[in-house]
Design a protein around this motif. Structure first.
Motif, PDB file in Angstrom:
ATOM      1  N   THR A  96      23.160 -17.898-106.746  1.00  0.00           N
ATOM      2  CA  THR A  96      23.855 -16.646-106.494  1.00  0.00           C
ATOM      3  C   THR A  96      23.009 -15.720-105.636  1.00  0.00           C
ATOM      4  O   THR A  96      21.803 -15.889-105.522  1.00  0.00           O
ATOM      5  N   ALA A  97      23.680 -14.757-105.056  1.00  0.00           N
ATOM      6  CA  ALA A  97      23.005 -13.754-104.239  1.00  0.00           C
ATOM      7  C   ALA A  97      23.605 -12.394-104.555  1.00  0.00           C
ATOM      8  O   ALA A  97      24.774 -12.292-104.913  1.00  0.00           O
ATOM      9  N   ARG A  98      22.772 -11.365-104.435  1.00  0.00           N
ATOM     10  CA  ARG A  98      23.233 -10.004-104.600  1.00  0.00           C
ATOM     11  C   ARG A  98      22.306  -9.095-103.813  1.00  0.00           C
ATOM     12  O   ARG A  98      21.197  -9.473-103.441  1.00  0.00           O
ATOM     13  N   ILE A 130      20.567 -18.836 -94.106  1.00  0.00           N
ATOM     14  CA  ILE A 130      21.804 -19.201 -94.790  1.00  0.00           C
ATOM     15  C   ILE A 130      22.122 -20.671 -94.526  1.00  0.00           C
ATOM     16  O   ILE A 130      22.545 -21.398 -95.425  1.00  0.00           O
ATOM     17  N   THR A 151      28.184 -16.119 -94.378  1.00  0.00           N
ATOM     18  CA  THR A 151      27.560 -14.850 -94.003  1.00  0.00           C
ATOM     19  C   THR A 151      28.534 -13.696 -94.202  1.00  0.00           C
ATOM     20  O   THR A 151      28.180 -12.651 -94.766  1.00  0.00           O
ATOM     21  N   ARG A 163      31.096 -13.608 -96.210  1.00  0.00           N
ATOM     22  CA  ARG A 163      31.339 -13.411 -97.647  1.00  0.00           C
ATOM     23  C   ARG A 163      30.177 -12.671 -98.296  1.00  0.00           C
ATOM     24  O   ARG A 163      30.379 -11.801 -99.154  1.00  0.00           O
ATOM     25  N   LEU A 164      28.957 -12.989 -97.890  1.00  0.00           N
ATOM     26  CA  LEU A 164      27.788 -12.285 -98.417  1.00  0.00           C
ATOM     27  C   LEU A 164      27.813 -10.809 -98.027  1.00  0.00           C
ATOM     28  O   LEU A 164      27.514  -9.934 -98.848  1.00  0.00           O
ATOM     29  N   ARG A 165      28.178 -10.521 -96.791  1.00  0.00           N
ATOM     30  CA  ARG A 165      28.268  -9.122 -96.347  1.00  0.00           C
ATOM     31  C   ARG A 165      29.331  -8.372 -97.127  1.00  0.00           C
ATOM     32  O   ARG A 165      29.119  -7.237 -97.545  1.00  0.00           O
ATOM     33  N   GLN A 217      28.063  -7.622-100.548  1.00  0.00           N
ATOM     34  CA  GLN A 217      27.063  -6.560-100.518  1.00  0.00           C
ATOM     35  C   GLN A 217      27.736  -5.199-100.380  1.00  0.00           C
ATOM     36  O   GLN A 217      27.367  -4.247-101.062  1.00  0.00           O
ATOM     37  N   ASP A 219      28.028  -9.771-106.967  1.00  0.00           N
ATOM     38  CA  ASP A 219      27.234 -10.990-106.863  1.00  0.00           C
ATOM     39  C   ASP A 219      28.094 -12.064-106.212  1.00  0.00           C
ATOM     40  O   ASP A 219      29.321 -12.032-106.315  1.00  0.00           O
ATOM     41  N   VAL A 220      27.450 -13.008-105.557  1.00  0.00           N
ATOM     42  CA  VAL A 220      28.165 -14.112-104.918  1.00  0.00           C
ATOM     43  C   VAL A 220      27.532 -15.424-105.355  1.00  0.00           C
ATOM     44  O   VAL A 220      26.318 -15.579-105.312  1.00  0.00           O
ATOM     45  N   ILE A 257      26.943 -18.670-104.044  1.00  0.00           N
ATOM     46  CA  ILE A 257      26.980 -19.293-102.722  1.00  0.00           C
ATOM     47  C   ILE A 257      27.507 -20.724-102.807  1.00  0.00           C
ATOM     48  O   ILE A 257      28.303 -21.147-101.964  1.00  0.00           O
TER      49      ILE A 257
END
Length: 78
Positions: A2-4, A27, A48, A50-52, A55, A60-61, A63
């Protein structure tokens, strides 16, 4: 995986220090780690974006889930 976004300045500084010390990954590298093969430019761009979006919306995403969803959609169109 995950990313945040960093939740405060301390986390932001730690993240920047990690990147400056060579511990950051692109990425494309993360996607390749998940799938085992190099991703297309379109996949990298979609992840990218989706991450933006996450954010901007303080979410949270997962990935791996995003990549799997993109792959399922591509399989349906093939």
């Amino acid at each position: 995986m995950t990313a945040r976004a960093p939740k405060d300045d301390e986390e932001r500084i730690k993240a920047m220090m990690a990147i400056l010390n060579g511990r950051g990954r692109s990425i494309a590298d993360v996607i390749e780690h998940i799938t085992g093969s190099p991703p297309s430019e379109e996949t990298v761009e979609a992840v990218t974006n989706r991450l933006r979006w996450a954010q901007e919306n303080d979410e949270d995403v997962d990935i791996a889930e995003v990549v799997e969803s993109l792959n399922r959609m591509a399989d349906q169109w093939a």
